[in-house]
Design an enzyme around this catalytic site. Structure first.
Site, PDB file in Angstrom:
ATOM      1  N   HIS A  67      34.068  37.466  41.149  1.00  0.00           N
ATOM      2  CA  HIS A  67      32.906  36.895  41.517  1.00  0.00           C
ATOM      3  C   HIS A  67      31.841  36.900  40.551  1.00  0.00           C
ATOM      4  O   HIS A  67      31.741  37.898  39.847  1.00  0.00           O
ATOM      5  CB  HIS A  67      32.346  37.824  42.857  1.00  0.00           C
ATOM      6  CG  HIS A  67      31.499  36.725  43.564  1.00  0.00           C
ATOM      7  ND1 HIS A  67      30.234  36.587  43.269  1.00  0.00           N
ATOM      8  CD2 HIS A  67      31.563  35.994  44.822  1.00  0.00           C
ATOM      9  CE1 HIS A  67      29.594  35.871  44.232  1.00  0.00           C
ATOM     10  NE2 HIS A  67      30.642  35.400  44.665  1.00  0.00           N
ATOM     11  N   ASP A  70      36.943  33.851  49.185  1.00  0.00           N
ATOM     12  CA  ASP A  70      38.240  33.192  49.396  1.00  0.00           C
ATOM     13  C   ASP A  70      39.342  33.749  49.520  1.00  0.00           C
ATOM     14  O   ASP A  70      40.464  33.060  49.814  1.00  0.00           O
ATOM     15  CB  ASP A  70      38.240  32.118  48.043  1.00  0.00           C
ATOM     16  CG  ASP A  70      36.872  31.403  48.103  1.00  0.00           C
ATOM     17  OD1 ASP A  70      36.606  30.735  49.194  1.00  0.00           O
ATOM     18  OD2 ASP A  70      36.194  31.306  47.014  1.00  0.00           O
TER      19      ASP A  70
HETATM   20  C1  LIG Z   1      34.683  33.677  40.156  1.00  0.00           C
HETATM   21  C2  LIG Z   1      34.765  33.621  38.259  1.00  0.00           C
HETATM   22  C3  LIG Z   1      34.638  32.296  37.958  1.00  0.00           C
HETATM   23  C4  LIG Z   1      33.783  34.622  37.859  1.00  0.00           C
HETATM   24  O1  LIG Z   1      33.520  34.190  36.801  1.00  0.00           O
HETATM   25  P1  LIG Z   1      32.639  35.220  35.513  1.00  0.00           P
HETATM   26  O2  LIG Z   1      31.604  36.155  36.212  1.00  0.00           O
HETATM   27  O3  LIG Z   1      32.039  34.194  34.805  1.00  0.00           O
HETATM   28  O4  LIG Z   1      33.869  36.155  34.797  1.00  0.00           O
HETATM   29  P2  LIG Z   1      34.546  35.350  33.879  1.00  0.00           P
HETATM   30  O5  LIG Z   1      35.554  34.122  34.223  1.00  0.00           O
HETATM   31  O6  LIG Z   1      33.902  35.134  32.776  1.00  0.00           O
HETATM   32  O7  LIG Z   1      35.765  36.596  33.672  1.00  0.00           O
HETATM   33  C5  LIG Z   1      35.348  37.821  33.027  1.00  0.00           C
HETATM   34  C6  LIG Z   1      36.632  38.468  32.346  1.00  0.00           C
HETATM   35  O8  LIG Z   1      37.291  38.834  33.617  1.00  0.00           O
HETATM   36  C7  LIG Z   1      38.503  38.150  34.019  1.00  0.00           C
HETATM   37  N1  LIG Z   1      38.700  37.816  35.175  1.00  0.00           N
HETATM   38  C8  LIG Z   1      37.716  37.552  36.241  1.00  0.00           C
HETATM   39  N2  LIG Z   1      38.346  37.068  37.245  1.00  0.00           N
HETATM   40  C9  LIG Z   1      39.718  37.269  37.003  1.00  0.00           C
HETATM   41  C10 LIG Z   1      40.694  36.833  37.972  1.00  0.00           C
HETATM   42  N3  LIG Z   1      40.202  36.252  39.154  1.00  0.00           N
HETATM   43  N4  LIG Z   1      41.654  36.859  37.459  1.00  0.00           N
HETATM   44  C11 LIG Z   1      42.026  37.441  35.927  1.00  0.00           C
HETATM   45  N5  LIG Z   1      41.057  37.495  35.526  1.00  0.00           N
HETATM   46  C12 LIG Z   1      39.947  37.571  35.809  1.00  0.00           C
HETATM   47  C13 LIG Z   1      38.433  36.999  32.894  1.00  0.00           C
HETATM   48  O9  LIG Z   1      39.638  36.506  32.504  1.00  0.00           O
HETATM   49  C14 LIG Z   1      37.647  37.574  31.800  1.00  0.00           C
HETATM   50  O10 LIG Z   1      38.210  38.454  30.932  1.00  0.00           O
HETATM   51  P3  LIG Z   1      37.901  38.085  29.253  1.00  0.00           P
HETATM   52  O11 LIG Z   1      36.626  38.853  29.332  1.00  0.00           O
HETATM   53  O12 LIG Z   1      39.115  39.010  28.896  1.00  0.00           O
HETATM   54  O13 LIG Z   1      38.012  36.867  28.766  1.00  0.00           O
HETATM   55  C15 LIG Z   1      36.119  34.228  38.228  1.00  0.00           C
HETATM   56  O14 LIG Z   1      36.152  35.611  38.701  1.00  0.00           O
HETATM   57  C16 LIG Z   1      37.341  33.602  38.636  1.00  0.00           C
HETATM   58  O15 LIG Z   1      37.671  32.472  38.030  1.00  0.00           O
HETATM   59  N6  LIG Z   1      37.923  34.040  39.624  1.00  0.00           N
HETATM   60  C17 LIG Z   1      38.907  33.188  40.280  1.00  0.00           C
HETATM   61  C18 LIG Z   1      38.476  31.948  40.936  1.00  0.00           C
HETATM   62  C19 LIG Z   1      38.035  32.244  42.361  1.00  0.00           C
HETATM   63  O16 LIG Z   1      38.275  33.150  43.171  1.00  0.00           O
HETATM   64  N7  LIG Z   1      36.438  31.664  42.514  1.00  0.00           N
HETATM   65  C20 LIG Z   1      35.849  31.732  43.915  1.00  0.00           C
HETATM   66  C21 LIG Z   1      34.421  32.576  43.514  1.00  0.00           C
HETATM   67  S1  LIG Z   1      33.526  33.105  44.800  1.00  0.00           S
END
Ligand SMILES: CC(C)(COP(=O)(O)OP(=O)(O)OC[C@H]1O[C@@H](n2cnc3c(N)ncnc32)[C@H](O)[C@@H]1OP(=O)(O)O)[C@@H](O)C(=O)NCCC(=O)NCCS
Length: 382
Positions: free
Chosen positions: A262, A319
Site C-alpha cells: 500500500h 483489495d
Molecule cells: C500499492 C503499491 C502501488 C504501493 O506502491 P509503492 O508504495 O509506491 O511501492 P513500490 O511499488 O515502489 O514498491 C516498493 C518496493 O516493494 C516491492 N513491492 C511493493 N508491493 C509489492 C507487491 N505487491 N508485490 C511484490 N513486490 C512489491 C516493489 O517491488 C518495490 O521493490 P524495489 O524497491 O525492490 O523496487 C504497490 O504495493 C503495488 O503495486 N501493489 C500491488 C497493486 C495493488 O494491490 N494495488 C492496490 C493498492 S490499494
C-alpha cells in the site's frame, strides 16, 4: 526549490487540510469524520455512512429517513441515458461504461461545480450516490444481453442493487455483508482517485466531470483495479499447494503480487481484517474455502519473501480479500472495480464539496530536466 526523489508521486506531500478521512499508516487506523472504520462497519450502514461523509455528521432518525427517501426517489436514470447503457460493445469494461455514462449524465444535469447555493451541488451529489448502482446494474445487464431491471423503491440501497444485477432479492445476511463492503470502500483520504476528483473540481469544472476523472483514476490496476487482478491471480493457481512455487516465480520475474502493499499503510490495512473475517464466514457457509486458503497462503509466502528482502511493510490491502468475497456472492469479476466506485462515490462527492468550500486551483511545479537552447533545424535538414 528542487525536486526530492522521495516525494515522487507527491509521496509525503501534504496537499491540503481535510476533515473527512484520517489515516494512521503506522497504527493501521482509518476513520471517517472521526469514527473508525471498524465502528462504522459494525454499527452503521452505507446510507448512514454516506450521510456522515456528505453532511459531516451522523443523521438523526428523521434525517436518515429523509436521506434514504431522497436516495430511493433518485435511483432512476434519464430515458436517453438508459438507452446509452445498451450501446457499448460487449467487450467494453464496466468501468469504461460507468465513466462514459457518468460523463453523459452531466449533459442531463444542471451542474456547474461552482453551483451556488451549495445545497444544489449537494443534491447533485446525492443523485449520483443513488444512480451509481442503477448505472452499473443496467450496463452489466445490457452487456450480458439481459433486460434492464428497474430500481425497486421498497428495497434498501444494497438489496436493490443486488436485485437489479441478478434478478433475485438477496437474503438479509448477503445484503448486510455487501453493505459492509460499501462502508469499507466509501472513503480513503487523498488517494489517487479522490485527489483526481479534487484537482478537476479545483478548476471549477462540473461535478460530473470531476467524478468522471475520479472513475478513470480508480480503474488503474495500481488503485481500484487491483481487486479484479487478485481474482485473475488466484484463478491461475489451481491448488493452494501450488502457491509457494507460483509466488516464487512472480518474485523471480519481478512481478507484483496484486492486493499486497500500500502506498500509505505500513501495517495490515484495517479494512482487510474485516473483509478477511467476512470471507472466512461466507466460505464456511458455502463450503467453499479454496480461494480463502489460497489467499492466506499467498499472504504467508509473500510476507516471508518480502521480509527476506528487508521489506516488512508489504501487507494485504483492501483489495486482497474483497474480490473473493464478491465472487462468493456470485458477483462477476469485472464488476469488482465498479463496486468500489459505487461505494467511493460518497467519499469523492464529500471531497469535491470540501474542495469547493475553500478552493484554489491545483498547480504543482516540476523540475525541468530536458534540453534547452536548441537551434531549430528545418525539417528538410533533419
Ligand atoms: C500499492 C503499491 C502501488 C504501493 O506502491 P509503492 O508504495 O509506491 O511501492 P513500490 O511499488 O515502489 O514498491 C516498493 C518496493 O516493494 C516491492 N513491492 C511493493 N508491493 C509489492 C507487491 N505487491 N508485490 C511484490 N513486490 C512489491 C516493489 O517491488 C518495490 O521493490 P524495489 O524497491 O525492490 O523496487 C504497490 O504495493 C503495488 O503495486 N501493489 C500491488 C497493486 C495493488 O494491490 N494495488 C492496490 C493498492 S490499494
Amino acid at each position: 526549490m528542487t525536486f526530492n526523489k522521495e516525494n515522487k508521486g507527491l509521496r509525503d506531500v501534504i496537499a491540503d487540510e481535510s476533515k473527512i478521512g484520517f489515516i494512521d499508516s503506522q497504527k493501521g487506523i482509518l476513520s471517517y469524520r472521526g469514527y473508525t472504520v471498524q465502528t462504522l462497519a459494525k454499527n452503521s450502514s452505507f446510507i448512514e455512512t454516506s450521510h456522515l461523509l456528505l453532511y459531516g455528521k451522523l443523521p438523526t432518525q428523521s434525517e436518515l429517513q429523509a436521506f434514504d427517501k431522497k436516495l430511493r426517489k433518485n435511483r432512476d436514470l434519464p430515458a436517453n441515458v438508459l438507452k446509452m447503457t445498451k450501446l457499448f460493445p460487449p467487450k467494453a469494461h464496466p468501468m469504461v461504461s460507468l465513466q462514459t455514462i457518468v460523463a453523459a449524465m452531466g449533459a442531463f444535469s444542471e451542474d456547474p461545480a461552482a453551483a451556488k447555493p451549495r445545497e444544489i451541488l449537494l443534491d447533485r451529489c446525492i443523485e449520483l450516490v443513488a444512480q451509481f448502482p442503477t448505472i452499473i446494474a443496467a450496463c452489466w445487464r445490457a452487456k450480458s444481453k439481459k433486460s434492464f431491471i428497474k430500481p425497486n423503491p421498497k428495497l434498501d440501497h444494497s438489496s436493490n442493487f443486488l436485485a437489479m444485477l441478478t434478478g433475485k432479492v438477496p437474503d438479509a445476511e448477503t445484503a448486510k455483508m455487501f453493505d459492509v463492503c460499501l462502508v469499507l470502500h466509501a472513503e480513503h483520504s487523498f488517494n489517487a482517485s479522490t485527489f483526481t476528483g479534487r484537482v478537476v473540481a479545483s478548476t471549477l469544472s462540473s461535478l460530473h466531470a470531476s467524478i468522471t476523472g475520479a472513475i478513470g483514476s480508480l480503474y488503474g490496476p495500481l488503485h481500484g483495479g487491483a481487486n479484479e487482478k487478485v481474482l485473475q491471480m488466484i484463478a491461475e493457481i489451481k491448488n493452494p499447494a501450488d502457491v509457494e512455487s507460483w509466488v516464487l516465480g512472480k518474485f523471480a520475474r519481478k512481478e507484483k503480487i496484486m492486493g499486497m502493499g500500500h502506498p500509505i499503510y505500513q501495517v495490515k490495512d484495517p479494512r482487510s481484517y474485516i473483509l478477511e473475517e467476512m470471507l472466512k464466514q461466507l466460505s464456511q457457509k458455502k463450503h467453499n474455502s479454496k480461494d480463502y486458503e489460497t489467499l492466506k497462503k499467498i499472504e504467508e509466502v509473500t510476507r516471508r519473501e518480502m521480509e527476506k528482502r528487508g521489506k516488512t511493510d508489504v501487507w494485504p490491502n483492501v483489495d486482497f480479500f474483497s474480490g473473493a468475497l464478491y465472487k462468493l456472492m456470485d458477483i462477476p469479476v469485472e464488476l469488482f472495480t465498479p463496486l468500489f466506485a459505487m461505494a467511493r462515490i460518497s467519499g469523492w462527492a464529500a471531497h469535491i464539496l470540501e474542495q469547493l468550500e475553500d478552493n484554489r486551483i491545483y498547480r504543482p511545479d516540476c523540475d525541468y530536466v530536458g534540453p534547452s537552447n536548441l537551434s531549430y533545424v528545418d525539417i528538410s535538414q533533419r
